[in-house]
Design a protein around this motif. Sequence first.
Motif, mmCIF file in Angstrom:
data_model
loop_
_atom_site.group_PDB
_atom_site.id
_atom_site.type_symbol
_atom_site.label_atom_id
_atom_site.label_comp_id
_atom_site.label_asym_id
_atom_site.label_seq_id
_atom_site.Cartn_x
_atom_site.Cartn_y
_atom_site.Cartn_z
ATOM 1 N N UNK A 115 4.611 -4.399 4.273
ATOM 2 C CA UNK A 115 3.577 -3.801 5.112
ATOM 3 C C UNK A 115 4.249 -3.051 6.253
ATOM 4 N N UNK A 116 3.972 -1.757 6.341
ATOM 5 C CA UNK A 116 4.512 -0.903 7.400
ATOM 6 C C UNK A 116 6.028 -1.084 7.582
ATOM 7 N N UNK A 164 0.825 -1.197 0.000
ATOM 8 C CA UNK A 164 0.000 0.000 0.000
ATOM 9 C C UNK A 164 0.865 1.255 0.000
ATOM 10 N N UNK A 165 0.266 2.375 -0.370
ATOM 11 C CA UNK A 165 0.956 3.650 -0.294
ATOM 12 C C UNK A 165 1.355 3.927 1.154
ATOM 13 N N UNK A 166 2.596 4.381 1.340
ATOM 14 C CA UNK A 166 3.076 4.694 2.676
ATOM 15 C C UNK A 166 3.727 3.541 3.409
ATOM 16 N N UNK A 167 3.874 2.379 2.736
ATOM 17 C CA UNK A 167 4.435 1.215 3.431
ATOM 18 C C UNK A 167 5.964 1.220 3.459
ATOM 19 N N UNK A 217 3.622 -6.867 19.071
ATOM 20 C CA UNK A 217 3.491 -8.085 18.280
ATOM 21 C C UNK A 217 3.535 -7.802 16.793
ATOM 22 N N UNK A 218 2.751 -8.552 16.040
ATOM 23 C CA UNK A 218 2.695 -8.395 14.586
ATOM 24 C C UNK A 218 2.021 -7.074 14.227
ATOM 25 N N UNK A 219 2.639 -6.299 13.343
ATOM 26 C CA UNK A 219 2.078 -5.006 12.952
ATOM 27 C C UNK A 219 0.701 -5.144 12.311
#
Length: 340
Positions: free
Chosen positions: A243-244, A58-61, A302-304
């Motif tokens: 992701x993130x 995604x945008x911003x990842x 934990x997991x993002x």
Amino acid sequence: MTDRTANPDHAEPRPDEPPVLALRGVRQVFDTPRGDVPAVAGVDLEVRRGQVLCLVGESGCGKTTTARMAAALAGPTSGSVLFRGRDVAEMDRKERAAFRHSVQYIHQDPYASLNPVRTVLSTVSAGLRRHGAVRGRREARRAVTELLERVDLTPAEDYLDKYPHQMSGGQRQRVAVARALAMNPEVIIADESTSMLDVSIRVSLLNTLGRLRDELGVGFLFITHDLAVAKYFAWRGEIAVMYLGRVVEHGPTPQVVNDPQHPYTRALVSAVCEPDPDLAGTRERVRLRSDDIPDLTALPPGCDFHPRCPSYVQGSCDTERPPLVRSHDRLLACHVLTRG
């Protein structure tokens, strides 16, 4: 100019051949008034000669930040960017020049990446002149003509003396590709290079890039938010899903697209538009627990992905961040999948 199609260095890559460009545990943390922002949080990637690696998310990842570090346009907060096994941060002036020749960058916006007061001839030949690859205007004109023909801007003579505002977006992006090719690169980093183009033009440009990959042996780090584009361009390559700031799934494109494992990848695949109405009615729809993306300045424990994950397991996913580990034919970062 050197004819790279006749260069033995650009033959089919060997399976055991080391990567041209590699990222090892790279991190990028931005200091902001709201606190530290971990835009990229420990990423390992490899780009090999003649191969495509798509970085999807995604945008911003953190995709563009990763691409900028790979091109040494930004230094990592920690970790290493390696070119032919050598840390870019430790290179001397001569080594850095070789790196700059071999790793080229194509920006997303064809309207902003070209100097509006320079003609196509001036833009594409600038690097050739700077590094002494051509002597005089006639030689530069001939070299640029060859480059424009290679990226399917024909007849090239019609474009040499044009300015960016006199061309379409697709034509401008092809000029940007020609400018990158002028340095005989081993790796091209394409940052959302087709996202601002119409669909028909997008496919045409992807076909051109694919032909250059096959003919010249150029490796690609291809950044995109569109899994359909990644599938089309990197079918014989690999996809890394981000992701993130972290890679959560990484493997061969056919496996990742046709059999996604990580819940986030499954959500991305299910969001791709299916033009066949019969197939669209039978496709799995992944429903997330939440549509809200966590704030990078206040990531969950934990997991993002666990606040949004449909496979969330309390007491595991929300206590420990999963490492990216080998699981059969790919790398995965998911407690549910790798501990089962």
